[in-house]
Each structure stands twice: as structure tokens, then as C-alpha cells.
Design an enzyme around this catalytic site. Structure first.
Site, mmCIF file in Angstrom:
data_model
loop_
_atom_site.group_PDB
_atom_site.id
_atom_site.type_symbol
_atom_site.label_atom_id
_atom_site.label_comp_id
_atom_site.label_asym_id
_atom_site.label_seq_id
_atom_site.Cartn_x
_atom_site.Cartn_y
_atom_site.Cartn_z
ATOM 1 N N HIS A 146 0.832 -1.206 0.000
ATOM 2 C CA HIS A 146 0.000 0.000 0.000
ATOM 3 C C HIS A 146 0.868 1.259 0.000
ATOM 4 O O HIS A 146 0.678 2.155 -0.830
ATOM 5 C CB HIS A 146 -0.900 -0.017 1.236
ATOM 6 C CG HIS A 146 -1.807 1.155 1.363
ATOM 7 N ND1 HIS A 146 -3.129 1.126 0.995
ATOM 8 C CD2 HIS A 146 -1.586 2.412 1.824
ATOM 9 C CE1 HIS A 146 -3.683 2.309 1.217
ATOM 10 N NE2 HIS A 146 -2.759 3.118 1.722
ATOM 11 N N GLU A 147 1.814 1.329 0.921
ATOM 12 C CA GLU A 147 2.661 2.524 1.002
ATOM 13 C C GLU A 147 3.583 2.638 -0.203
ATOM 14 O O GLU A 147 3.951 3.745 -0.609
ATOM 15 C CB GLU A 147 3.468 2.507 2.303
ATOM 16 C CG GLU A 147 2.630 2.529 3.578
ATOM 17 C CD GLU A 147 1.612 3.661 3.625
ATOM 18 O OE1 GLU A 147 1.851 4.729 2.996
ATOM 19 O OE2 GLU A 147 0.563 3.482 4.262
ATOM 20 N N HIS A 186 1.846 4.706 -2.802
ATOM 21 C CA HIS A 186 2.027 6.140 -2.560
ATOM 22 C C HIS A 186 3.418 6.596 -2.987
ATOM 23 O O HIS A 186 3.581 7.617 -3.667
ATOM 24 C CB HIS A 186 1.850 6.442 -1.068
ATOM 25 C CG HIS A 186 0.432 6.418 -0.589
ATOM 26 N ND1 HIS A 186 -0.564 7.177 -1.160
ATOM 27 C CD2 HIS A 186 -0.151 5.744 0.442
ATOM 28 C CE1 HIS A 186 -1.702 6.968 -0.513
ATOM 29 N NE2 HIS A 186 -1.484 6.101 0.459
ATOM 30 N N GLU A 218 -4.482 7.885 -3.126
ATOM 31 C CA GLU A 218 -5.001 6.644 -2.561
ATOM 32 C C GLU A 218 -5.355 5.643 -3.651
ATOM 33 O O GLU A 218 -5.260 4.432 -3.449
ATOM 34 C CB GLU A 218 -6.214 6.936 -1.682
ATOM 35 C CG GLU A 218 -6.638 5.801 -0.785
ATOM 36 C CD GLU A 218 -5.627 5.444 0.298
ATOM 37 O OE1 GLU A 218 -5.755 4.355 0.889
ATOM 38 O OE2 GLU A 218 -4.705 6.245 0.552
#
Length: 490
Positions: free
Chosen positions: A256-257, A260, A286
Site C-alpha cells: 500500500h505505502e 504512494h 489513494e
């Protein structure tokens, strides 16, 4: 030099200072000594005062007035659009209020972390009351007579309104609730069991970040209480967390990170330290982390490859690849938003969205927040919150004053659904590539169609240009119903 050149030189210096401020935040979350918290709050406030003074510097207004926007190219006009918006908004917030907020939220973060560890909302409530009061003051200044919450939301998703998001979320909720209920009536998949060494998890996490295109020569991976990504350009850092009983927490927090971070690393270098040199909105940001984590990272094709990587790192898992895929995508009752499955995640977000709107409007008092959270949670999820760290204290956002941030998580899911539909059309053999651990075509498509543009286009324009159609909740719902209908034989 022209007025535009002067403005951009000034802007790049401001942008560089903002990156330094961000690095202080990363340090506070990762390696800062516990006893340095009070000193750090003063340092943060001092730097915020400098940044606020630059953002409201009268020369910015003079340069803006002297520039002929019609003589600029597309990039120059986009720069002007962002700087004008930022200058107007910054000018509405008194410098003392900006510094007070920076000082208070730095202190509030420490108090939240301690209250969370002690499961004691009452210890956090007084400072949260102060944060809410200052955010209302800030929102009123920014709104200039308009809706206070919309003014705060605009910091994270320019152009969006709470009513627009409420309409979109209202279309999501009935089908998500129906899907959740149908799934929970089916037998649960066999869970992953055993214990998983922290150091081995971190080694796998680094490999996964690199597999998804994260450039470690311009980044690093550390541990934090709440995973996050920080920075842009050539210094983009991510954090994750480990749990010896749940390696999926580390794996999917990292992926997930990485979404980003990959966005920030991919933005065109010419935009560095300018408004175009960062993600255009938190909703679009996101969308990158969610498509990396879910549509790619939790797909049957990729989890087949991940199954082999975990066996190599940890030995026999007690699950074959198909059972492993089912375990990764298990839908079950869970308190924690960041650990929630794709079906229920948005229900967690909508709870927070509604509560924070009520806090800002004054319809909900901070002293009543924990009870309101617990009541809403029981209504939405069908079971009771057991402790504050699994409920109202689980997220860092309100301690940091990030009111208006939560709804961008669900908006990001909606955007990710749209992007996934377009990606699948553009790369028809995507599953075969992911099954071999090759994410290059997927991340390359996202880099080319979304990430490299930074803030060049508006948030909705970015998604529409990439997908070829206007964003809506329909692709996300279709994806979820197809995926989980298959998994649970609905």
C-alpha cells in the site's frame, strides 16, 4: 527575470523547506527519542511559521498580478492555478493560527499514542477538543462564509464537496452491505497460522516494495506504529509494521505505502519542489496505493507468486496457492480499518467521515465521540468494540488535525476501480505477468497514465484521461461482486 520566473524560484525554495518539514515528521514517527517530543513541537511550529510567512508573502500576490496567464504553456498555467489557490487559502489563515495548529498537533500526536497504548480515550479527549476547536477556526477562515467542512476537505481533494461524496458513498453502501452479508453466511476460508519472524517479514517487505517498482536508492523502509509514506522526488520514505502472528499486515501495508511512494518517485523531475511535483490529491494518491494493494497485490495471479516467496522465506505455510489466495482475501469481522478486507473497508471509512463531519459542525461533542463511534460500529458491523485502541483511538488522523482526509480513502477506492478496468483493457495478459512476479506492465501503465503528471491536471481530469471515462463507483462494485462472488461461490 520575468515575474513568472521570480515566482517559480521563490516557490521552489518554499517547496524545499516543506520537504524538510516533512522529514521532521518522518523522524518523529520512526527514530526520534521519546523525550524529544516537546522540543520537536517547537521546532515544527517554528518551521511552519516560516512556511506560512512565505506562502502569504505579499510578493507572491504581486508576481501573480504581473503574470499574463495567457502567455504561459500548459505547465505554466497549471503552476499558476496551484499557486493562486494556495496563496488565496494561506492568506485566509492567520500566521498565529497556523503555528498554533502545528504546535498543538505535534503534542497531540504524542498524547494520542500514549492514550492508544493505554486504551484510554479520556486521556486524549482534552487535546482533541483543542484540535477540533482550532480546525473549526481554520475551516471557517478558509470557507469565507461557505461550508466549513468542505473548506477542510479541499485541502485533500480540491474541488470535491461533502455532498458529492455522500452521494457517491450512498450508492456504494447498499451493495457493499448486501455483499458483506452474503459472504459472512458462507464458510470462512482456512486462515494462515504459525509465527513469522519480524526480520524475515521486513526482508520480504523490501523485496515486495522493489517488485512494485519502488526505487530503494531514493527511498528506505522503516517500522512505525502507523504505516505511512513521506517525501517526494529523490527522497521518498515508507514505513510498515510487523506482527509475528499476521505477516499479511506487514506485506499489504508495505505494498500500500509503495503505491504512494511510487507515485511520488515517478513525477516528472522538472516539476521538483513546485506544486506540480507532488500527487494532485489524496484521492488520486489513494487510488495508487489501493490498486497496488488490492486489484494487483490481492489478485489470484499475484498471490500465487507471493505464495512461493513466502514458502521460500518461512517454509511450509499449510496452504496451497488457492487456499492461500482465499486466506489473503478472507472477509471476516475486524475492528481495524487498515487491516480490513476490500468488501468492508469502505464501511470503516464512512463511519469516520460521518463522525468527523459531525465534530466539525458541532453536532457531536468530543466527549461523546467514543460512545458515538461504538454505537455506529455496532450498527454497521454487528458486534461491539472491545477497547479504545480497536475503536476511536486506532487512527492517527484526528490527532494530526487531518479532518477531511478520511473520505479520500473511499474516493481512492472508487478511482482504483476505474483504473483497474482501464488497465485490464490495456494489458490483456496482465494475470500471466503477475503470476510470474512481473508487475512492470501494470506499474508502468500507472506511471505513464497517472503518476508522471503530478499536479498537472485536476484530480478528476487525471482519472478521466487515464481511463477514457468519467469516474464512478460502478467499476469498483462490479469488480468486488465478481471477485468475491467467485471466491465465496455466491
Amino acid at each position: 527575470m520575468s515575474a513568472f520566473d521570480d515566482l517559480m524560484a521563490f516557490q521552489r525554495e518554499t517547496g524545499a523547506l516543506a520537504q524538510v518539514a516533512g522529514r521532521l515528521g518522518w523522524d518523529q514517527e520512526t527514530t526520534m527519542p521519546h523525550g524529544a517530543a516537546e522540543q520537536r513541537s517547537e521546532e515544527t511550529a517554528a518551521l511552519e511559521s516560516v512556511l506560512h510567512a512565505r506562502r502569504t508573502d505579499p510578493r507572491v500576490g504581486e508576481w501573480l498580478a504581473a503574470i499574463d496567464a495567457g502567455a504561459l504553456d500548459e505547465v505554466g498555467q497549471a503552476q499558476l492555478r496551484h499557486i493562486t489557490r494556495s496563496f488565496t487559502r494561506a492568506g485566509r489563515v492567520p500566521g498565529k493560527l497556523a503555528a498554533d495548529l502545528a504546535r498543538l498537533t505535534s503534542r497531540a500526536h504524542r498524547i494520542w499514542a500514549e492514550a492508544r497504548a493505554d486504551d484510554n480515550f479520556a486521556a486524549f479527549a482534552p487535546v482533541l477538543r483543542d484540535v477540533v476547536a482550532l480546525k473549526r477556526e481554520e475551516g471557517a477562515a478558509l470557507a469565507a462564509g461557505g461550508d466549513v467542512y468542505d473548506a477542510l476537505l479541499d485541502d485533500y481533494e480540491p474541488g470535491a464537496t461533502a455532498q458529492q461524496l455522500s452521494d457517491m458513498f450512498g450508492a456504494l453502501r447498499p451493495r457493499l452491505v448486501a455483499l458483506r452479508q452474503a459472504i459472512l453466511e458462507r464458510p470462512a476460508p482456512k486462515p494462515l497460522s504459525g509465527t513469522y519472524d519480524d526480520a524475515a517479514q521486513m526482508a520480504l517487505a523490501q523485496k515486495l516494495a522493489e517488485t512494485f517498482g519502488y526505487d530503494m536508492s531514493r527511498g528506505r523502509l522503516d517500522k512505525a506504529v502507523h504505516p505511512f509514506s513521506s517525501g517526494s522526488g529523490d527522497d521518498v520514505r515508507i514505513t510498515t509494521r510487523t506482527n509475528p502472528l499476521d505477516p499479511f499486515n506487514c506485506i499489504y501495508s508495505t505494498i500500500h505505502e509503495t503505491g504512494h511512494a511510487a507515485y511520488e518517485q515517478a513525477i516528472a523531475p522538472a516539476y521538483r519542489f513546485t506544486p506540480l511535483g507532488e500527487g494532485v490529491s489524496m484521492g488520486v494518491h489513494e487510488s495508487q496505493s489501493r490498486i497496488y494493494e488490492n486489484q494487483l497485490g490481492r489478485s489470484r495471479a499475484f498471490t500465487g507468486w507471493l505464495h512461493g516467496q513466502m514458502r521460500a522465506q518461512f517454509g511450509d505455510l499449510g496452504l496451497d496457492p488457492e487456499a492461500f489466495y482465499a486466506s489473503v482475501n478472507s472477509v471476516q469481522n475486524n475492528y481495524i480499518r487498515t487491516e480490513s478486507d476490500e468488501v468492508q473497508y469502505n464501511l470503516h471509512v464512512l463511519l469516520r467521515f460521518d463522525l468527523e463531519r459531525a465534530l466539525i459542525s458541532g453536532d457531536l461533542a468530543v466527549d461523546d465521540l467514543e460512545a458515538a463511534w461504538n454505537e455506529r460500529f455496532a450498527a454497521d458491523f454487528g458486534f461491539a468494540v472491545d477497547k479504545a485502541s480497536d475503536g476511536v483511538l486506532q487512527d492517527v488522523h484526528w490527532s494530526a488535525g487531518l479532518f477531511g482526509y478520511f473520505p479520500t480513502y473511499s474516493l481512492g477506492n472508487v478511482y482504483a476501480g476505474c483504473l483497474n478496468k482501464a488497465l485490464r483493457q490495456a494489458v490483456p495478459d496482465l494475470d500471466a505477468q503477475m503470476a510470474a512476479g512481473d508487475l512492470g506492465a501494470a506499474t508502468g501503465w500507472l506511471r505513464e497514465n497517472v503518476q508522471r503528471h503530478g499536479g498537472l491536471y485536476t484530480p478528476r481530469e487525471v482519472i478521466e484521461r487515464a481511463c477514457g471515462f468519467a469516474p464512478s463507483e460502478a467499476p469498483l462494485l462490479e469488480y468486488l461482486e465478481a471477485k468475491f462472488g467467485d471466491l465465496y461461490a455466491l
